[in-house]
Design an enzyme around this catalytic site. Structure first.
Site, PDB file in Angstrom:
ATOM      1  N   ASP A  36      -8.122 -42.368 -67.257  1.00 30.16           N
ATOM      2  CA  ASP A  36      -6.739 -42.067 -66.874  1.00 30.16           C
ATOM      3  C   ASP A  36      -6.407 -40.612 -67.163  1.00 30.16           C
ATOM      4  O   ASP A  36      -5.784 -39.924 -66.342  1.00 30.16           O
ATOM      5  CB  ASP A  36      -5.763 -42.960 -67.652  1.00 30.16           C
ATOM      6  N   ASP A  93     -17.388 -34.671 -76.396  1.00 27.79           N
ATOM      7  CA  ASP A  93     -17.163 -34.661 -74.952  1.00 27.79           C
ATOM      8  C   ASP A  93     -16.863 -33.237 -74.485  1.00 27.79           C
ATOM      9  O   ASP A  93     -15.743 -32.790 -74.656  1.00 27.79           O
ATOM     10  CB  ASP A  93     -16.056 -35.636 -74.555  1.00 27.79           C
ATOM     11  N   GLU A 152      -8.960 -25.363 -82.357  1.00 22.62           N
ATOM     12  CA  GLU A 152      -9.817 -26.547 -82.294  1.00 22.62           C
ATOM     13  C   GLU A 152     -11.285 -26.229 -82.537  1.00 22.62           C
ATOM     14  O   GLU A 152     -12.007 -26.983 -83.192  1.00 22.62           O
ATOM     15  CB  GLU A 152      -9.637 -27.170 -80.905  1.00 22.62           C
ATOM     16  N   GLU A 186     -12.910 -29.579 -70.682  1.00 24.49           N
ATOM     17  CA  GLU A 186     -12.113 -29.954 -69.516  1.00 24.49           C
ATOM     18  C   GLU A 186     -10.676 -29.472 -69.605  1.00 24.49           C
ATOM     19  O   GLU A 186      -9.903 -29.665 -68.678  1.00 24.49           O
ATOM     20  CB  GLU A 186     -12.092 -31.480 -69.383  1.00 24.49           C
TER      21      GLU A 186
END
Length: 549
Positions: free
Chosen positions: A293, A326, A509, A525
């Site tokens: 999603d 990821d 991060e 991403e």
């Protein structure tokens, strides 16, 4: 439980003569009775049944239209919107007006949905503050208070306060939270530690596992299982006694091992793989095989360039998200090409080390409670896992742990994930010494240790360094007596973060550390995120051990 509990394969059924359907590789014998393409959502205890659905489930072609049209720069925005009315009514209205000549999709969304609330804070970074002061002042900024469940929202309400990472991430995340908690404990924020302990225990009680994050679209997967490490931290810090969490640890273990008893060699089910010799190891998995999603368009585009069935690509992208890495070269058949992702065919070294810790924790707490049979059972499980890891994931020729491609029956790439066995005490001293040499020569930089030695454009690869990897390497090597290497990594990382903070007045991060000049880490991403929960947590803990850089 949503998308979590699939009916276990009946052992008797596995003996019946049936036509086997091979999917790319005969090693994974996928029986139709054993694995469904997409498990049906089930009711979540404690929530209305209608709230067990994700936005993609709820809004169907409207969801796809919004994500395809890119009316929001970030694919996560629309799944985080809350409807102003019953979703079915919204969908009916959309179907009535979507073909009108003057239909405006963005206006339709704005008229029918509340956009995600941008959390406002009065906090402004003071350049005069030390790194320690800056972090301590950020905890209230990153704290979210419990709230009533918003009808049909993807946000899952939690009973207690929690810390969010920051930036686009306005919910709590499983493995991020452990590293954030390290700093909370150092800052004396036992109040927040207690709240987060209660939240994670509550999620296990209600969902049977700790999901990736507290969103409906995260319920079909978990993240690296670090609850045992959290419990250990609670015990050390005097927040909660470990004994009260034994049942929660057992429930989490059952989630990760679901279906194991019915597997034959060279067969996999959900998170579990039965190896050729009959031993059990684990992989990352997601019960759904549709685009995520929160990254729907990105996943669709990736699948277009794969050459594999889209549902397989979606599953592997989701499993990659479950890994916390990821994405990384660890999961790619062809390094540098995300469309070649094959997460579910790899046995990850870090996952199996974390599960070794979980098994050991259950054994240790059972011993404290006088449950001798449970203690013996889980000591045997931990020992069996360590033996299997040494057989399949230890590269004796090069002196390193590596992931294992169980379908090709070969070792995969080397990465900083190899340090997790040291952090959880699974390695022997010879393995620790040899791994230290490999890390020094292949991953260590003046700014800390790299995620991997491969430059692919993915965020969990070179040139990036991440706080959790630094912490586990520091503590892991020191646990095995290599204080020199542990201290070098610690001081290098503190220097990296402090130098960037002095220039930019913020925590981020991930950091570019390949050339000794700390910069913003790239890849991934989404744009680089500020905040940042686990960076703050690890650095605050290190300041307590090493002082201000």
């Amino acid at each position: 439980m949503l998308n979590q509990k699939i009916q276990n394969p009946n052992p008797d059924e596995l003996m019946i003569e049936v036509d086997l359907c091979y999917e790319l590789d005969p090693y994974e014998l996928k029986l139709d009775e054993m694995i469904e393409a997409e498990p049906e959502p089930e009711m979540i205890e404690g929530l209305p049944a209608s709230d067990a659905l994700t936005p993609a489930d709820r809004y169907l072609e409207l969801f796809e239209h919004v994500q395809s049209a890119k009316i929001f720069p970030d694919s996560k925005t629309f799944p985080d919107c809350a409807p102003k009315m019953d979703p079915l009514d919204i969908l009916i209205r959309y179907r009535k007006v979507r073909r009108h000549r003057d239909f405006d999709l963005r206006k339709f969304v704005e008229n029918h949905f509340w956009l995600p609330e941008v959390y406002s804070s009065e906090y402004v970074s003071d350049p005069q503050n030390s790194l320690k002061e800056h972090i301590d002042q950020l905890w209230p900024v990153l704290t979210r208070e419990p709230q009533d469940h918003i009808p049909w929202s993807s946000l899952l309400a939690l009973p207690q306060s929690y810390i969010v990472p920051g930036g686009r991430f306005s919910e709590t995340y499983y493995w991020d939270s452990y590293f954030t908690m390290l700093g909370l404990a150092e800052s004396g924020r036992e109040d927040l530690l207690k709240c987060m302990a209660d939240n994670f225990a509550w999620m296990i009680e209600n969902y049977g596992h700790i999901p990736n994050g507290n969103r409906t679209y995260y319920l079909s997967r978990s993240q690296p299982p670090v609850f045992a490490l959290m419990v250990e931290l609670f015990e050390e810090d005097g927040v909660r006694g470990a004994r009260r969490y034994l049942d929660h640890l057992k429930m989490e273990y059952a989630f990760w091992m679901d279906g194991a008893e019915s597997l034959i060699p060279n067969q996999a089910y959900r998170h579990v793989v039965r190896m050729p010799d009959g031993s059990l190891l684990n992989r990352y998995w997601d019960d759904r095989d549709t685009p995520r999603d929160e990254s729907w368009l990105e996943d669709v585009e990736t699948a277009k360039h794969s050459g594999c069935p889209p549902n397989e690509v979606y599953r592997d992208l989701r499993a990659g998200a479950a890994s916390g890495w990821d994405y990384s070269s660890r999961w790619l058949r062809d390094t540098g090409r995300l469309a070649s992702i094959r997460t579910t065919q790899f046995i990850p070294i870090d996952l199996n080390a974390f599960l070794f810790k979980l098994e050991s924790a259950i054994a240790n707490i059972s011993a404290l409670k006088g449950e001798k049979e449970t203690e013996a059972l889980f000591r045997q499980k931990a020992s069996a896992r360590r033996d299997a890891v040494n057989r399949y994931l230890w590269d004796d020729e090069n002196g390193i742990y590596r992931d294992y491609d169980w379908r090709r029956e070969q070792l995969a790439l080397f990465s900083a994930a190899a340090i997790v066995p040291l952090y959880v005490g699974m390695a022997n001293h010879e393995q620790a010494d040899r791994l230290a040499n490999a890390v020094r020569s292949r991953l260590l930089t003046p700014g800390g240790i790299l995620a991997s030695e491969y430059e692919t454009g993915e965020q969990w690869d070179k040139p990036n360094g991440w706080a959790p990897l630094q912490w586990m390497a520091i503590q892991g090597f020191k646990m095995y007596g290599d204080d020199l290497l542990g201290d070098e990594i610690a001081r290098s990382w503190l220097k990296t973060v402090n130098q960037f903070y002095l220039e930019q007045h913020k925590m981020i991060e991930k950091y570019h550390i390949a050339d000794g000049v700390p910069r913003e880490g790239g890849g991934g991403e989404y744009p680089l995120q500020d905040g940042f929960g686990w960076t703050n947590g690890v650095v605050r803990r290190l300041i307590g051990l090493y002082g201000e850089p």
